[in-house]
Design a protein around this motif. Structure first.
Motif, mmCIF file in Angstrom:
data_model
loop_
_atom_site.group_PDB
_atom_site.id
_atom_site.type_symbol
_atom_site.label_atom_id
_atom_site.label_comp_id
_atom_site.label_asym_id
_atom_site.label_seq_id
_atom_site.Cartn_x
_atom_site.Cartn_y
_atom_site.Cartn_z
ATOM 1 N N ILE A 1 62.420 52.618 44.243
ATOM 2 C CA ILE A 1 61.289 52.703 43.695
ATOM 3 C C ILE A 1 61.161 53.180 42.186
ATOM 4 O O ILE A 1 62.188 53.807 41.759
ATOM 5 N N ARG A 2 60.441 52.235 41.434
ATOM 6 C CA ARG A 2 60.381 52.321 40.194
ATOM 7 C C ARG A 2 59.103 51.930 39.506
ATOM 8 O O ARG A 2 58.105 51.414 40.232
ATOM 9 N N THR A 3 58.825 52.149 38.212
ATOM 10 C CA THR A 3 57.604 51.802 37.456
ATOM 11 C C THR A 3 57.901 50.095 37.202
ATOM 12 O O THR A 3 58.829 49.800 37.090
ATOM 13 N N GLU A 4 56.630 49.736 36.654
ATOM 14 C CA GLU A 4 56.969 48.168 35.957
ATOM 15 C C GLU A 4 57.852 48.022 35.148
ATOM 16 O O GLU A 4 58.551 47.051 34.886
ATOM 17 N N GLY A 5 57.642 48.944 34.057
ATOM 18 C CA GLY A 5 58.392 49.181 32.759
ATOM 19 C C GLY A 5 59.956 49.114 33.300
ATOM 20 O O GLY A 5 60.899 48.406 32.553
ATOM 21 N N MET A 6 60.208 50.077 34.362
ATOM 22 C CA MET A 6 61.556 50.465 34.526
ATOM 23 C C MET A 6 61.965 48.906 35.377
ATOM 24 O O MET A 6 63.475 48.628 35.379
ATOM 25 N N HIS A 7 61.277 48.199 35.952
ATOM 26 C CA HIS A 7 61.520 47.059 36.863
ATOM 27 C C HIS A 7 62.062 45.953 35.586
ATOM 28 O O HIS A 7 63.131 45.389 35.865
ATOM 29 N N ARG A 8 61.269 45.964 34.672
ATOM 30 C CA ARG A 8 61.743 44.826 33.499
ATOM 31 C C ARG A 8 63.072 44.946 32.793
ATOM 32 O O ARG A 8 63.705 44.284 32.764
ATOM 33 N N GLN A 9 63.092 46.723 32.660
ATOM 34 C CA GLN A 9 64.197 46.862 32.156
ATOM 35 C C GLN A 9 65.554 46.430 33.069
ATOM 36 O O GLN A 9 66.604 46.133 32.678
ATOM 37 N N GLY B 1 67.321 43.897 31.265
ATOM 38 C CA GLY B 1 68.156 44.914 30.271
ATOM 39 C C GLY B 1 67.627 44.950 28.581
ATOM 40 O O GLY B 1 66.539 44.952 28.584
ATOM 41 N N VAL B 2 68.689 44.664 27.860
ATOM 42 C CA VAL B 2 68.630 44.757 26.493
ATOM 43 C C VAL B 2 67.442 43.581 25.958
ATOM 44 O O VAL B 2 66.663 43.931 25.197
ATOM 45 N N ALA B 3 67.092 42.715 26.753
ATOM 46 C CA ALA B 3 66.283 41.476 26.402
ATOM 47 C C ALA B 3 64.949 42.019 26.777
ATOM 48 O O ALA B 3 64.084 41.498 26.028
ATOM 49 N N ALA B 4 64.729 43.254 27.557
ATOM 50 C CA ALA B 4 63.390 43.505 27.741
ATOM 51 C C ALA B 4 62.748 44.483 26.601
ATOM 52 O O ALA B 4 61.368 44.476 26.531
ATOM 53 N N HIS B 5 63.531 44.834 25.874
ATOM 54 C CA HIS B 5 62.897 45.635 24.763
ATOM 55 C C HIS B 5 63.561 45.529 23.372
ATOM 56 O O HIS B 5 63.403 46.215 22.287
ATOM 57 N N TRP B 6 64.377 44.344 23.159
ATOM 58 C CA TRP B 6 64.964 44.243 21.991
ATOM 59 C C TRP B 6 64.195 44.015 20.950
ATOM 60 O O TRP B 6 63.116 43.300 20.864
ATOM 61 N N GLN B 7 64.163 44.684 19.743
ATOM 62 C CA GLN B 7 63.398 44.604 18.543
ATOM 63 C C GLN B 7 63.833 43.595 17.457
ATOM 64 O O GLN B 7 64.921 44.023 16.763
ATOM 65 N N TYR B 8 63.407 42.456 17.743
ATOM 66 C CA TYR B 8 63.990 41.137 16.858
ATOM 67 C C TYR B 8 63.872 41.484 15.302
ATOM 68 O O TYR B 8 64.866 41.154 14.575
ATOM 69 N N LYS B 9 63.067 42.306 14.807
ATOM 70 C CA LYS B 9 62.787 42.601 13.468
ATOM 71 C C LYS B 9 63.801 43.508 13.119
ATOM 72 O O LYS B 9 64.006 43.755 11.829
ATOM 73 N N GLU B 10 64.537 44.383 13.991
ATOM 74 C CA GLU B 10 65.446 44.977 13.480
ATOM 75 C C GLU B 10 66.656 44.519 13.766
ATOM 76 O O GLU B 10 67.352 44.291 14.865
ATOM 77 N N LYS B 11 67.364 44.296 12.600
ATOM 78 C CA LYS B 11 68.949 43.644 12.717
ATOM 79 C C LYS B 11 70.047 44.618 12.715
ATOM 80 O O LYS B 11 70.167 45.339 11.859
ATOM 81 N N ALA B 12 70.612 45.017 13.826
ATOM 82 C CA ALA B 12 71.548 45.977 14.055
ATOM 83 C C ALA B 12 72.851 45.516 13.259
ATOM 84 O O ALA B 12 73.520 44.522 13.785
ATOM 85 N N LYS B 13 73.268 46.226 12.290
ATOM 86 C CA LYS B 13 74.345 45.774 11.642
ATOM 87 C C LYS B 13 75.619 46.964 11.669
ATOM 88 O O LYS B 13 76.529 46.467 11.266
ATOM 89 N N THR B 14 75.303 48.124 12.195
ATOM 90 C CA THR B 14 76.259 48.869 12.317
ATOM 91 C C THR B 14 76.578 49.179 13.773
ATOM 92 O O THR B 14 75.739 49.143 14.551
ATOM 93 N N SER B 15 77.815 49.727 13.840
ATOM 94 C CA SER B 15 78.139 50.156 15.378
ATOM 95 C C SER B 15 77.222 51.137 15.703
ATOM 96 O O SER B 15 76.967 51.268 16.987
#
Length: 308
Positions: free
Chosen positions: A279-287, A291-305
């Motif tokens: 049992i889950r919500t739609e948002g949880m199902h997308r996640q 996974g990370v592709a469901a909410h990755w913020q492309y405008k934020e370039k992760a540069k540090t660990s």
């Protein structure tokens, strides 16, 4: 090269990544042929070129794995993540390895076992860590098929036997649950949950179970509008069918490390047969699926660990 690249791009589209990542998946092999990234940067821009360069760097890392060397494999997985500044590069690598295993399914060459072992040791756990279920299950099932063909066929045959009866059972259970949820005022989507052969085998092996004792051979998934509705639906399920002790997990209040959220329960369903319900919500199902592709913020370039 092109059939692989196009299949890879289709796989990336399936997990919802952006156009730049799909382009890098198609083009990453070109810099090696062209002698560098300059032409790619000029034709497709710096973002695509940077992603393609990152993918090529991962391709040069031919990891050497040993079955059971979990500590070594964990170091290697961290190396893979540490080599990239943009997690999309890893998604391209995972989709590429999935496409390679699909090719081996049609071309059973001897070296496919090495690729399969590496996939189970390194790439499937990476997909799990990033929460990309769509790639994880296919990496696992294809690898298991190559490494343990007799076990794979045995479980596939057991799943196929009495398949019509099992599918009718799921339809009946879904109808009963849908009626009970509507009576409780919960407007939810209900569907049968796919069964993946490696997951079934892993559960049989880790828990010492027979095939008939694996609860999620018969399983349904409930997608509810809100978290409150999820817990209401759980109460409905437990009121409708007897829950099996110690087979309940609340990953909504205590998410897994890869942010997976869902309620899992196993019950004695219609006819006295075991049934797993998620049992889950739609948002949880997308996640859960992407996974990370469901909410990755492309405008934020992760540069540090830390950001990564």
């Amino acid at each position: 090269v092109w059939p692989h690249a196009l299949g890879l791009a289709a796989g990336l589209a399936g997990v919802g990544v952006d156009g730049a990542t799909r382009a890098a998946g198609v083009l990453f092999a070109l810099p090696k042929q062209l002698g560098g990234l300059e032409r790619l940067r000029a034709e497709f821009g710096p973002e695509v070129a940077a992603l393609a360069g990152g993918v090529e760097k991962l391709y040069r890392l031919r990891v050497a794995t040993r079955a059971g060397a979990e500590q070594q494999n964990e170091v290697l997985r961290k190396m893979v993540l540490g080599m990239v500044e943009d997690v999309r590069v890893v998604l391209v690598r995972l989709a590429s390895r999935t496409q390679t295993l699909r090719w081996f399914a049609k071309n059973p060459l001897a070296e496919r076992e090495g690729y399969a072992r590496e996939s189970l040791d390194i790439y499937s756990p990476l997909a799990n860590r990033l929460g990309v279920w769509q790639l994880k299950w296919e990496l696992e099932d294809l690898s298991f098929r190559f490494l343990e063909p007799d076990l794979y066929r045995k479980i596939a045959q057991m799943l196929e036997e009495r398949r019509g009866e099992r599918e009718q059972y799921i339809r009946d259970a879904m109808a009963a649950l849908r009626a009970a949820l509507e009576a409780a005022g919960v407007q939810a989507e209900i569907a049968g949950r796919p069964k993946h052969i490696y997951s079934i085998w892993n559960k049989m092996r880790s828990k010492g179970l027979e095939f008939s004792q694996v609860y999620d051979v018969r399983a349904v998934r409930v997608i509810a509008p809100s978290v409150r509705d999820c817990y209401t639906a759980l109460g409905v399920v437990h009121d409708l069918w007897q829950p099996i002790p110690k087979e309940f997990d609340d990953y909504i209040s205590r998410p897994k490390g890869n942010h997976y959220q869902s309620l899992h329960t196993a019950v004695i369903g219609p006819g006295g047969k075991t049934l797993e319900v998620q049992i889950r919500t739609e948002g949880m199902h997308r996640q859960a699926e992407y996974g990370v592709a469901a909410h990755w913020q492309y405008k934020e370039k992760a540069k540090t660990s830390k950001d990564f």
